[in-house]
Enzyme design. Structure first.
Site: not given
Length: 604
Positions: A312-313, A315-316, A334, A361, A470, A521
């Site tokens: 999520a969301p 993009g990748k 997700d 999960d 990520d 990030c």
């Protein structure tokens, strides 16, 4: 300038000071050095000087998107899109502030303009409008940059005998506004009295302060009336925390009665960045440059089976599917139902059919029903999985239906012979028949596309060609950020612990010869370099791989010991540090803080 004018200038400006937990601050100073960490903290309080757009090359082209953006720009449809090139004029009083920021923006664009064979860059292509340019890093030519501007001085038109009408918004709301959003009703905390619809109001931010119980809070009840005097709550704290001004869309009473909608439409901002909300849906996706780079580093190939573990969301996920030309299988998971639905919605908008999104999960990504040498259970899981995939596609042709019927017969036979064998617990026939029963009865209203997220019980070991992790993290690289003191050394270590567990799952799921890409990030070395150290020391068959494109800088080298040896972590060697990518928010490229590591998987 008299003292009253000086006081006004000091109050009605944007000059935040990012607050950190003292131990975390000490840790980061140890990692980066005091001066470097100060620059990072300052950079985090402001947005990047440009917006980064990924063009969906399967649905549109760079040329088509550029033409549409230019048309929208010239027509004034997009707020602040032309903040540097045409339209709004900069007053002499703000020219100095803008000039400093423009110098930073030009440095970033000049960096991309340089032709340096070492990093594979080509000269950047400037377009008809100088506020739009095309990224020329090798492989990233589908990425466009749109310039922003700021910081700007805002003139609130205050009169000596009249207080400025004000609203206070929450920190989260303010961070969104600094990125180009409007002020929506839920983000509004307080407002001056006698504010009517259409009034011009100054917008400031309530940032968390220490509370009596040792925690943090704004100390402000929603709906508080501001008197415009030093008797107001947080009057002094709001000095230097004004992000612009706007026009109210409700009266004061209406603002706090409404449950949704825009409360204040921003007309003048400290930072002017374009808003791409509902703009060219399906053709473009607003995404940070390092996130786009992470998908490219994974290097997905057509026909492969890819797992995006914390998707999520989306993009990748959609970037991966696009790079595969929508040919293969991208599994996105997700643990949040609503976030899974967001992924499905985004995939549908971008016309990507190879994405399958599930609620799962990431800590339970490996199927728990596969135990030892129970081949029957393994085969059964595989068949149930295949049927689930076909069911979720909602596009079964006659050949698929024939296969479903064959699979249903096969599973029925397995059920009869399997009994209560499996993973050490009794598996009822009802539970095993459930996927086939759903197929037999059709999708139904609640199972249709957009109806509900489908659950997954995990995937077989060694069943993916590539895995992107990520990982959920402290997010201390996201910007603009106005508060960071909620993170403690203990919470940072908790993030790292869960990231290691997720990485353990990724290692099991990827096949020998496959690839794992790990990204975060955050600027926290404990979630970045320390994770890489753990991975290399724990799994000898993993090795760091070169990354392409290489846009960020090297990782941190060495180790860190603090608090009398109570906290110690080891980072990277010099050669290892050159293979990872670390994006520094204070660097000229002006991105969010981000980290990428790529692993090749050898013989397990």
């Amino acid at each position: 300038m008299d003292s009253s004018s000086s006081s006004v200038a000091k109050r009605y400006c944007y000059n935040p000071n990012l607050r950190w937990n003292p131990q975390v601050e000490e840790y980061f100073i140890k990692a980066y050095g005091a001066d470097h960490f100060t620059r990072i903290s300052e950079a985090l309080t402001r947005p990047s000087c440009y917006s980064c757009i990924r063009v969906n090359i399967l649905k549109s082209t760079n040329e088509a998107v550029i033409e549409k953006l230019t048309r929208l720009l010239q027509g004034g449809t997009v707020d602040d899109l032309h903040c540097l090139s045409i339209g709004k004029q900069v007053s002499a009083s703000t020219a100095g502030d803008v000039g400093l920021r423009e110098e930073s923006i030009d440095c970033m664009f000049n960096l991309l303009l340089e032709e340096t064979p070492k990093n594979g860059r080509k000269p950047m292509k400037l377009l008809k409008d100088p506020s739009i340019c095309q990224c020329r890093y090798a492989g990233l030519d589908h990425v466009l940059f749109v310039k922003g501007s700021g910081p700007h001085s805002i003139h609130y038109g205050n009169q000596p005998d009249q207080s400025v009408k004000e609203v206070i918004v929450s920190r989260k709301c303010a961070e969104a506004v600094l990125r180009g959003a409007q002020i929506f009703v839920p983000g509004l905390l307080a407002c001056s009295s006698h504010v009517e619809k259409g009034d011009i109001v100054a917008v400031s931010v309530a940032v968390e302060q220490p509370s009596a119980d040792g925690g943090w809070g704004v100390g402000l009840t929603r709906g508080t009336v501001l008197q415009g005097s030093e008797a107001d709550p947080q009057y002094l704290e709001r000095n230097g925390m004004y992000i612009g001004q706007g026009i109210t869309k409700f009266s004061r009473a209406g603002m706090f009665r409404a449950s949704e909608g825009i409360a204040v439409e921003m007309t003048d901002r400290v930072y002017r960045l374009p808003s791409f909300h509902n703009l060219l849906e399906g053709e473009i996706f607003l995404q940070n440059l390092p996130s786009i780079v992470a998908a490219h580093v994974l290097d997905p190939q057509q026909g492969e089976r890819i797992l995006d573990m914390c998707a999520a969301p989306g993009g990748k996920t959609t970037a991966i599917a696009m790079l595969m030309r929508d040919n293969g299988e991208v599994i996105a998971i997700d643990r949040s139902h609503n976030k899974v639905m967001d992924i499905k919605k985004l995939a549908a908008e971008m016309d990507l059919t190879c994405i399958r999104a599930y609620r799962l999960d990431a800590l339970k990504s490996v199927s728990q029903t596969v135990v030892g040498a129970d081949v029957v259970a393994t085969n059964l899981d595989r068949e149930i999985y295949d049927i689930t995939i076909m069911k979720s596609s909602s596009r079964l042709d006659n050949g698929d239906m024939h296969r479903v019927n064959m699979d249903r017969d096969k599973i029925d036979a397995e059920i009869m012979s399997m009994g209560n064998r499996g993973n050490g617990r009794y598996v009822s026939k009802k539970e095993l028949r459930k996927p086939t029963q759903m197929m037999k009865n059709g999708p139904g209203r609640n199972h249709s596309i957009g109806g509900r997220a489908e659950n997954s019980k995990g995937f077989l070991p060694n069943s993916f060609d590539r895995v992107l992790l990520d990982a959920p993290c402290s997010a201390l690289g996201l910007r603009p950020r106005l508060f960071a003191a909620e993170e403690t050394m203990e919470s940072l270590q908790t993030h790292a612990k869960y990231q290691r567990k997720m990485f353990d799952q990724a290692v099991q799921l990827v096949r020998t010869g496959g690839v794992i890409v790990y990204s975060t990030c955050t600027i926290n070395p404990g979630e970045n370099e320390a994770l890489v150290r753990y991975a290399l020391d724990t799994y000898k068959f993993l090795s760091l791989a070169p990354q392409n494109p290489k846009v960020g800088g090297p990782g941190l080298v060495g180790k860190c010991e603090l608090f009398g040896g109570k906290h110690a972590e080891t980072w990277l060697t010099q050669s290892e540090a050159e293979l990872v990518q670390r994006f520094d928010p204070s660097a000229t490229l002006d991105t969010i803080g981000f980290f990428i590591a790529k692993f090749n998987v050898g013989q397990k």
